[in-house]
Design a protein around this motif. Structure first.
Motif, mmCIF file in Angstrom:
data_model
loop_
_atom_site.group_PDB
_atom_site.id
_atom_site.type_symbol
_atom_site.label_atom_id
_atom_site.label_comp_id
_atom_site.label_asym_id
_atom_site.label_seq_id
_atom_site.Cartn_x
_atom_site.Cartn_y
_atom_site.Cartn_z
ATOM 1 N N GLN A 34 -139.435 14.570 13.550
ATOM 2 C CA GLN A 34 -138.456 14.605 12.882
ATOM 3 C C GLN A 34 -137.641 14.981 11.878
ATOM 4 N N MET A 35 -138.366 15.485 11.367
ATOM 5 C CA MET A 35 -138.668 15.960 9.647
ATOM 6 C C MET A 35 -138.990 17.109 9.506
ATOM 7 N N PRO A 36 -138.253 18.119 8.684
ATOM 8 C CA PRO A 36 -137.481 17.207 7.535
ATOM 9 C C PRO A 36 -136.135 16.952 8.241
ATOM 10 N N PRO A 37 -135.195 16.212 6.737
ATOM 11 C CA PRO A 37 -134.207 16.432 7.458
ATOM 12 C C PRO A 37 -133.718 17.356 7.235
ATOM 13 N N SER A 38 -132.405 16.699 7.450
ATOM 14 C CA SER A 38 -131.138 18.081 7.498
ATOM 15 C C SER A 38 -130.748 18.698 6.006
ATOM 16 N N THR A 39 -130.921 19.723 5.723
ATOM 17 C CA THR A 39 -130.362 20.377 4.297
ATOM 18 C C THR A 39 -129.526 19.738 3.607
ATOM 19 N N PRO A 40 -129.246 19.342 2.543
ATOM 20 C CA PRO A 40 -128.275 18.409 1.365
ATOM 21 C C PRO A 40 -127.499 19.445 1.432
ATOM 22 N N HIS A 41 -126.009 19.069 1.641
ATOM 23 C CA HIS A 41 -125.259 19.981 0.877
ATOM 24 C C HIS A 41 -124.296 19.428 -0.192
ATOM 25 N N PRO A 42 -123.947 20.502 -0.803
ATOM 26 C CA PRO A 42 -123.473 19.541 -2.720
ATOM 27 C C PRO A 42 -122.399 18.938 -2.346
ATOM 28 N N ALA A 43 -121.657 18.426 -3.716
ATOM 29 C CA ALA A 43 -120.827 17.994 -3.468
ATOM 30 C C ALA A 43 -119.490 18.765 -3.901
ATOM 31 N N PRO A 44 -118.045 18.467 -3.358
ATOM 32 C CA PRO A 44 -117.062 19.329 -3.568
ATOM 33 C C PRO A 44 -117.259 19.506 -4.861
ATOM 34 N N ALA A 94 -117.459 14.662 2.208
ATOM 35 C CA ALA A 94 -117.365 15.942 2.672
ATOM 36 C C ALA A 94 -116.017 16.179 3.995
ATOM 37 N N ALA A 95 -116.499 15.340 4.933
ATOM 38 C CA ALA A 95 -115.176 15.649 5.939
ATOM 39 C C ALA A 95 -113.803 15.503 5.493
ATOM 40 N N ALA A 96 -113.602 13.968 4.606
ATOM 41 C CA ALA A 96 -111.985 13.970 4.159
ATOM 42 C C ALA A 96 -112.420 15.210 3.026
ATOM 43 N N THR A 97 -112.541 15.408 2.419
ATOM 44 C CA THR A 97 -112.155 16.700 1.673
ATOM 45 C C THR A 97 -111.689 18.287 2.854
ATOM 46 N N HIS A 98 -112.271 17.845 3.577
ATOM 47 C CA HIS A 98 -112.254 19.395 4.899
ATOM 48 C C HIS A 98 -111.123 18.951 5.561
ATOM 49 N N GLU A 99 -110.765 17.571 5.220
ATOM 50 C CA GLU A 99 -109.295 17.686 5.658
ATOM 51 C C GLU A 99 -108.018 17.242 5.407
ATOM 52 N N GLY A 100 -108.408 16.852 4.315
ATOM 53 C CA GLY A 100 -107.577 17.348 3.460
ATOM 54 C C GLY A 100 -107.084 16.429 1.944
#
Length: 454
Positions: free
Chosen positions: A152-162, A21-27
């Protein structure tokens, strides 16, 4: 626009993958996977895992290409190869999911000296160093760790693939996956592995198949003849699905009744916590008192070990598990404990020999899980069963109704009915081609307790 790298390891997915996700956001970015057998040393990818890795990388590479990206495969020193790819495309930044195996932590530290390495969580439900006692120290026992983790649960909501990627327009060489010879050929001992579907799609299908069974998991997980486990462990090990994703799906399905299974997912977090505290846990006893334990060695012990690996111990429940392992790359969880206990306490063979065998034959072999589980059974771990708690295979076989499981994996016993299947020699109906027990349970128990000074 400057390109970056997404460095894949045991995180072979696109959904809920923070580095992607980070790499895709960067370019523009290039995906890189390096097969580095030297860095891990004795824990280089085992035979069964290599089969899985081949198919998982195939699936990942195809999905990345379909979305406009590229996965480059290299073999050798991971740090050197990632740096080489970065030089080739002019990348200064590498995105990666954090790993807790000591060799990967060393690689992350080394790579960060040369490139802007950005590490993200995503391989566990929570960062182990963030699950702390009231005095801000690390947990060494699972139950209080689990209680703290739940807070500490639930964990962060999962994000979909780009939905799409951009790859840099730079020519760069990579290996052909087929040249790595990850698949067995002569002989092809993986014919029974067709029960698996490696890859992100296969992981989600396995979870979907399991969710209707989750309410009965607390009972069915102990019954070898019932298909009541999730079969998600190799998918989680290779990171084809995130722990956060399975947590949210399971909790949504049935939060209260899902807890016994979610506790097992959390065990992976605890194992990561242990190897983060004690990096050499895979080879060193958690309790120093066992450093001078007199394990059996020599030719007789070697013969017994070989019989154990071949499923020829004379104990049907043990033999069924070991044969299932060889045929499919997995063993039922209850039977894993019985088989491990038998090797350690009936045969008095060092737990590390068993760990090595499982490492090579399990598709879900995981450094943290393997070490923690074996030391738990052996009684040598920082959180473990007492050594004097010796599982009785025949009792376990009857208690958990393993008859049909034995009939499936020990074909020479298929004709036996009723309780005779659990102990055919005692019943006087064992076929000629089924071996006598390597040692009687009472004799083994007395020998083990004597060795432990009990």
């Amino acid at each position: 626009m400057t390109a970056s790298i997404a460095w894949f390891r045991q995180d072979l997915r696109l959904s809920d993958q923070a580095a992607v996700a980070a790499a895709t956001h960067e370019g523009p970015w290039i995906g890189v996977y390096v097969l580095d057998d030297d860095a891990a040393g004795a824990w280089a990818t085992g035979g069964a895992q290599r089969w899985w890795l081949h198919h998982s990388l195939t699936a990942l590479g195809e999905t990345i290409r379909e979305r406009g990206g590229r996965l480059v495969l290299r073999r050798g020193d991971a740090v050197a190869e990632v740096r080489a790819v970065a030089d080739a495309i002019g990348a200064k930044t590498v995105h990666a999911i954090r790993h807790y195996e000591p060799w990967w932590q060393a690689a992350e530290e080394a790579l960060a000296k040369h490139l802007d390495l950005r590490i993200y969580e995503g391989g566990r439900l929570a960062a182990p160093e963030g699950v702390l006692t009231g005095s801000h120290t690390r947990y060494r026992v699972f139950t209080p760790f689990w209680r703290a983790l739940k807070e500490q649960m639930p964990p962060s909501t999962p994000h979909p693939a780009p939905s799409a990627f951009t790859a840099p327009h730079v020519a760069i060489e990579g290996d052909k996956l087929s040249d790595w010879d990850l698949l067995p050929t002569k002989p092809n001992w993986a014919k029974g592995f067709d029960i698996w579907t490696p890859g992100e799609v296969g992981a989600r299908e396995a979870l979907a198949d399991f969710l209707p069974k989750i309410e009965d998991y607390d009972h069915d997980r102990n019954m070898p003849a019932i298909d009541g486990t999730s079969r998600l462990s190799p998918h989680l090990h290779f990171g084809e699905v995130s722990p956060a994703y399975v947590w949210h799906r399971a909790a949504k399905h049935s939060r209260a009744k899902a807890e016994p299974w979610l506790r097992e997912v959390a065990w992976r977090d605890f194992a990561a916590n242990v190897i983060d505290i004690l990096p050499d846990y895979g080879r060193r006893n958690g309790r120093e008192a066992y450093d001078h334990f007199r394990w059996r060695t020599g030719s007789a012990a070697d013969r017994d070990f070989d019989a154990w690996t071949q499923g020829r111990t004379g104990y049907p429940i043990v033999d069924a598990g070991m044969r299932e392992l060889w045929a499919t790359g997995v063993m039922h969880n209850r039977v894993r404990m019985i088989a491990a206990s038998f090797l350690i306490k009936h045969l008095l063979i060092d737990w590390r020999r068993g760990e090595r065998w499982f490492w090579d034959t399990l598709v879900d072999a995981d450094y943290g899980n393997n070490a923690v589980n074996w030391q738990w059974v052996a009684g040598t771990g920082i959180d473990s069963n007492p050594f004097g708690r010796i599982m009785a295979p025949l009792v376990q076989s009857r208690k958990f109704d393993a008859g049909d499981y034995i009939r499936e994996w020990v074909p020479e016993l298929r004709g036996l009915e009723g309780d005779a299947i659990h102990d055919p020699h005692e019943a006087g109906c064992a076929p000629d081609d089924y071996p006598e027990p390597l040692i009687g349970h009472r004799e083994a128990r007395e020998r083990a307790l004597a060795a432990a000074g009990k």
